[in-house]
Design a protein around this motif. Structure first.
Motif, PDB file in Angstrom:
ATOM      1  N   GLN A 104      43.207   4.387  20.626  1.00  0.00           N
ATOM      2  CA  GLN A 104      44.368   5.178  20.234  1.00  0.00           C
ATOM      3  C   GLN A 104      45.569   4.244  20.138  1.00  0.00           C
ATOM      4  OE1 GLN A 104      44.778   8.768  22.427  1.00  0.00           O
ATOM      5  NE2 GLN A 104      46.829   9.212  21.689  1.00  0.00           N
ATOM      6  N   VAL A 105      45.689   3.565  19.010  1.00  0.00           N
ATOM      7  CA  VAL A 105      46.705   2.523  18.851  1.00  0.00           C
ATOM      8  C   VAL A 105      48.100   3.114  18.729  1.00  0.00           C
ATOM      9  CG1 VAL A 105      45.048   0.954  17.808  1.00  0.00           C
ATOM     10  CG2 VAL A 105      46.455   2.411  16.337  1.00  0.00           C
ATOM     11  N   GLN A 106      49.095   2.317  19.104  1.00  0.00           N
ATOM     12  CA  GLN A 106      50.482   2.768  19.110  1.00  0.00           C
ATOM     13  C   GLN A 106      51.402   1.865  18.298  1.00  0.00           C
ATOM     14  OE1 GLN A 106      51.471   2.950  23.270  1.00  0.00           O
ATOM     15  NE2 GLN A 106      50.137   4.695  23.661  1.00  0.00           N
ATOM     16  N   SER A 107      50.859   0.820  17.685  1.00  0.00           N
ATOM     17  CA  SER A 107      51.738  -0.155  17.026  1.00  0.00           C
ATOM     18  C   SER A 107      51.279  -0.504  15.609  1.00  0.00           C
ATOM     19  CB  SER A 107      51.814  -1.434  17.872  1.00  0.00           C
ATOM     20  OG  SER A 107      50.546  -2.079  17.939  1.00  0.00           O
ATOM     21  N   ALA A 108      50.589   0.417  14.940  1.00  0.00           N
ATOM     22  CA  ALA A 108      50.119   0.157  13.580  1.00  0.00           C
ATOM     23  C   ALA A 108      51.282   0.101  12.600  1.00  0.00           C
ATOM     24  CB  ALA A 108      49.137   1.235  13.146  1.00  0.00           C
ATOM     25  N   VAL A 109      51.135  -0.778  11.596  1.00  0.00           N
ATOM     26  CA  VAL A 109      52.121  -0.906  10.521  1.00  0.00           C
ATOM     27  C   VAL A 109      51.365  -0.968   9.198  1.00  0.00           C
ATOM     28  CG1 VAL A 109      53.945  -2.313   9.511  1.00  0.00           C
ATOM     29  CG2 VAL A 109      53.765  -2.118  11.994  1.00  0.00           C
ATOM     30  N   GLY A 110      51.860  -0.247   8.182  1.00  0.00           N
ATOM     31  CA  GLY A 110      51.243  -0.297   6.859  1.00  0.00           C
ATOM     32  C   GLY A 110      50.155   0.736   6.667  1.00  0.00           C
ATOM     33  N   GLU A 111      49.274   0.478   5.699  1.00  0.00           N
ATOM     34  CA  GLU A 111      48.259   1.457   5.276  1.00  0.00           C
ATOM     35  C   GLU A 111      46.941   1.254   6.010  1.00  0.00           C
ATOM     36  OE1 GLU A 111      47.704   2.340   0.949  1.00  0.00           O
ATOM     37  OE2 GLU A 111      45.672   1.601   1.337  1.00  0.00           O
ATOM     38  N   ILE A 112      46.293   2.381   6.355  1.00  0.00           N
ATOM     39  CA  ILE A 112      44.953   2.357   6.936  1.00  0.00           C
ATOM     40  C   ILE A 112      44.083   3.351   6.179  1.00  0.00           C
ATOM     41  CG2 ILE A 112      43.527   2.570   8.999  1.00  0.00           C
ATOM     42  CD1 ILE A 112      46.046   2.416  10.672  1.00  0.00           C
ATOM     43  N   LEU A 113      42.894   2.917   5.788  1.00  0.00           N
ATOM     44  CA  LEU A 113      41.881   3.794   5.219  1.00  0.00           C
ATOM     45  C   LEU A 113      40.780   3.970   6.256  1.00  0.00           C
ATOM     46  CD1 LEU A 113      41.564   2.301   1.614  1.00  0.00           C
ATOM     47  CD2 LEU A 113      42.960   4.234   2.354  1.00  0.00           C
ATOM     48  N   LEU A 114      40.267   5.183   6.388  1.00  0.00           N
ATOM     49  CA  LEU A 114      39.256   5.494   7.381  1.00  0.00           C
ATOM     50  C   LEU A 114      37.997   5.986   6.679  1.00  0.00           C
ATOM     51  CD1 LEU A 114      41.729   7.398   9.678  1.00  0.00           C
ATOM     52  CD2 LEU A 114      41.010   5.020   9.893  1.00  0.00           C
ATOM     53  N   TYR A 115      36.835   5.590   7.192  1.00  0.00           N
ATOM     54  CA  TYR A 115      35.564   5.863   6.534  1.00  0.00           C
ATOM     55  C   TYR A 115      34.585   6.515   7.504  1.00  0.00           C
ATOM     56  CZ  TYR A 115      37.526   2.312   3.413  1.00  0.00           C
ATOM     57  OH  TYR A 115      38.353   1.594   2.587  1.00  0.00           O
ATOM     58  N   ASN A 116      33.648   7.312   6.945  1.00  0.00           N
ATOM     59  CA  ASN A 116      32.573   7.840   7.774  1.00  0.00           C
ATOM     60  C   ASN A 116      31.406   6.849   7.780  1.00  0.00           C
ATOM     61  OD1 ASN A 116      31.069   8.242   5.366  1.00  0.00           O
ATOM     62  ND2 ASN A 116      31.714  10.381   5.198  1.00  0.00           N
ATOM     63  N   ARG A 117      30.326   7.209   8.447  1.00  0.00           N
ATOM     64  CA  ARG A 117      29.203   6.277   8.613  1.00  0.00           C
ATOM     65  C   ARG A 117      28.476   5.965   7.300  1.00  0.00           C
ATOM     66  NH1 ARG A 117      27.782   5.290  13.923  1.00  0.00           N
ATOM     67  NH2 ARG A 117      28.961   6.544  15.418  1.00  0.00           N
ATOM     68  N   ASN A 118      28.687   6.776   6.288  1.00  0.00           N
ATOM     69  CA  ASN A 118      28.064   6.537   4.984  1.00  0.00           C
ATOM     70  C   ASN A 118      28.956   5.713   4.068  1.00  0.00           C
ATOM     71  OD1 ASN A 118      25.736   8.073   5.628  1.00  0.00           O
ATOM     72  ND2 ASN A 118      26.827   9.967   5.130  1.00  0.00           N
ATOM     73  N   GLY A 119      30.084   5.254   4.583  1.00  0.00           N
ATOM     74  CA  GLY A 119      30.975   4.418   3.802  1.00  0.00           C
ATOM     75  C   GLY A 119      31.938   5.183   2.919  1.00  0.00           C
ATOM     76  N   GLN A 120      32.043   6.499   3.115  1.00  0.00           N
ATOM     77  CA  GLN A 120      32.932   7.322   2.299  1.00  0.00           C
ATOM     78  C   GLN A 120      34.306   7.451   2.954  1.00  0.00           C
ATOM     79  OE1 GLN A 120      30.164  10.624   2.484  1.00  0.00           O
ATOM     80  NE2 GLN A 120      29.813  10.499   0.276  1.00  0.00           N
ATOM     81  N   ARG A 121      35.338   7.226   2.185  1.00  0.00           N
ATOM     82  CA  ARG A 121      36.704   7.389   2.695  1.00  0.00           C
ATOM     83  C   ARG A 121      36.987   8.870   2.932  1.00  0.00           C
ATOM     84  NH1 ARG A 121      41.614   6.498  -1.416  1.00  0.00           N
ATOM     85  NH2 ARG A 121      40.439   8.218  -2.336  1.00  0.00           N
ATOM     86  N   TYR A 127      51.940   3.870   7.924  1.00  0.00           N
ATOM     87  CA  TYR A 127      52.913   3.791   9.016  1.00  0.00           C
ATOM     88  C   TYR A 127      54.076   2.904   8.587  1.00  0.00           C
ATOM     89  CZ  TYR A 127      49.024   5.510  11.816  1.00  0.00           C
ATOM     90  OH  TYR A 127      47.977   6.260  12.303  1.00  0.00           O
ATOM     91  N   ASP A 128      55.289   3.294   8.980  1.00  0.00           N
ATOM     92  CA  ASP A 128      56.444   2.457   8.663  1.00  0.00           C
ATOM     93  C   ASP A 128      56.620   1.373   9.723  1.00  0.00           C
ATOM     94  OD1 ASP A 128      57.665   3.651  10.867  1.00  0.00           O
ATOM     95  OD2 ASP A 128      59.007   4.919   9.674  1.00  0.00           O
ATOM     96  N   LYS A 129      57.683   0.575   9.596  1.00  0.00           N
ATOM     97  CA  LYS A 129      57.892  -0.550  10.514  1.00  0.00           C
ATOM     98  C   LYS A 129      58.171  -0.107  11.941  1.00  0.00           C
ATOM     99  CE  LYS A 129      62.773  -0.914   9.141  1.00  0.00           C
ATOM    100  NZ  LYS A 129      63.318  -0.361  10.391  1.00  0.00           N
ATOM    101  N   ASP A 130      58.529   1.172  12.118  1.00  0.00           N
ATOM    102  CA  ASP A 130      58.763   1.722  13.454  1.00  0.00           C
ATOM    103  C   ASP A 130      57.526   2.409  14.008  1.00  0.00           C
ATOM    104  OD1 ASP A 130      61.508   0.938  13.545  1.00  0.00           O
ATOM    105  OD2 ASP A 130      62.006   2.633  12.237  1.00  0.00           O
ATOM    106  N   HIS A 131      56.381   2.256  13.325  1.00  0.00           N
ATOM    107  CA  HIS A 131      55.087   2.792  13.740  1.00  0.00           C
ATOM    108  C   HIS A 131      55.008   4.311  13.617  1.00  0.00           C
ATOM    109  CE1 HIS A 131      54.928  -1.250  15.188  1.00  0.00           C
ATOM    110  NE2 HIS A 131      55.714  -1.013  16.211  1.00  0.00           N
ATOM    111  N   ASP A 132      55.880   4.893  12.825  1.00  0.00           N
ATOM    112  CA  ASP A 132      55.823   6.332  12.579  1.00  0.00           C
ATOM    113  C   ASP A 132      54.970   6.618  11.349  1.00  0.00           C
ATOM    114  OD1 ASP A 132      57.517   7.060  14.713  1.00  0.00           O
ATOM    115  OD2 ASP A 132      59.289   6.575  13.511  1.00  0.00           O
ATOM    116  N   VAL A 133      54.200   7.692  11.397  1.00  0.00           N
ATOM    117  CA  VAL A 133      53.382   8.095  10.258  1.00  0.00           C
ATOM    118  C   VAL A 133      54.278   8.699   9.184  1.00  0.00           C
ATOM    119  CG1 VAL A 133      51.495   9.567   9.473  1.00  0.00           C
ATOM    120  CG2 VAL A 133      51.426   8.574  11.749  1.00  0.00           C
TER     121      VAL A 133
END
Length: 235
Positions: A104-121, A127-133
């Motif tokens: 459960q990260v608290q300091s992410a910056v920029g874009e994240i793509l998340l995938y399931n086990r079959n490789g599907q997004r 996230y902005d520079k202040d780590h807000d979504v």
């Protein structure tokens, strides 16, 4: 990566980010970071009871994290499924070394793509520079967008679009940080618009406040359906 809740006002499934956590500068945290890159730095358990936790050894059904690189900006990491080594996330920049072994990260910056086990997004987050979504999107098993939400950091206004599973637009909403609607439009699955006089009559996105409101009922139904879909893809 763990995922932020897709509706800030209605709490859909997504990567969790705590904006209230104390910020630690990269210069202060680099001494805590691993010296080597391009190797596994953390293992996480398989998801149980809606949670994924840090563990000491690999779980065949769990996730592992690789440190790709580190720089003055922070630590570039990526998560993978242990069973098939498919990406569970795209590379993501973390600015706090304490997040290197924290799902459960608290300091992410920029874009994240998340995938399931079959490789599907199935999820995208920014996230902005202040780590807000500031942007979240959720997708179906076939890659169709089901929800899109963008937050204006200047005024806290959230613009949300939600689609029916057949691709028809279901909602286009603007709301403030108090979950009050500023503007709203809603459509049934067949594309027919709801009567504006009976749709969100109390201008609230609180499910409990207008149980017989047809727009609230449709929104709640889609929320429950998509929450189950995205939770399943996190398994």
């Amino acid at each position: 990566m763990k995922f932020f809740k897709l509706f800030s006002c209605i709490a859909l499934i997504g990567l969790s980010l705590s904006s209230s956590a104390a910020e630690i500068s990269v210069a202060q945290t680099q001494l805590q970071a691993p010296a080597q890159t391009n190797h596994i730095i953390a293992y996480f358990s398989a998801r149980q009871n809606g949670k994924t936790t840090h563990i000491n050894t690999a779980d065949p059904q769990g996730i592992y994290r690789v440190l790709i690189s580190k720089s003055s900006e922070g630590y570039l990491v990526q998560d993978f499924f242990q069973a098939n080594h498919q990406a569970q996330s795209s590379p993501v920049l973390l600015t706090d070394a304490e997040d290197l072994d924290r799902f459960q990260v608290q300091s992410a910056v920029g874009e994240i793509l998340l995938y399931n086990r079959n490789g599907q997004r199935f999820n995208k987050q920014v996230y902005d520079k202040d780590h807000d979504v500031i942007y979240v999107a959720g997708y179906s098993l076939h890659g169709q967008i089901l929800l899109e939400q963008e937050v204006n950091p200047e005024n806290g206004i959230t613009h949300t679009k939600l689609w029916h599973s057949n691709g028809t637009l279901a909602f286009e909403l603007q709301s403030n940080s108090d979950m009050q609607l500023i503007d709203s439009q809603a459509w049934r699955r067949n594309g027919k618009a709801f009567n504006s006089k009976t749709c969100f009559s109390d201008r609230s996105l609180d499910f409990s406040s207008a149980a017989i409101d047809p727009c609230v009922l449709q929104l709640k139904s889609l929320y429950q359906k998509y929450e189950k879909l995205w939770e399943t893809q996190m398994q």
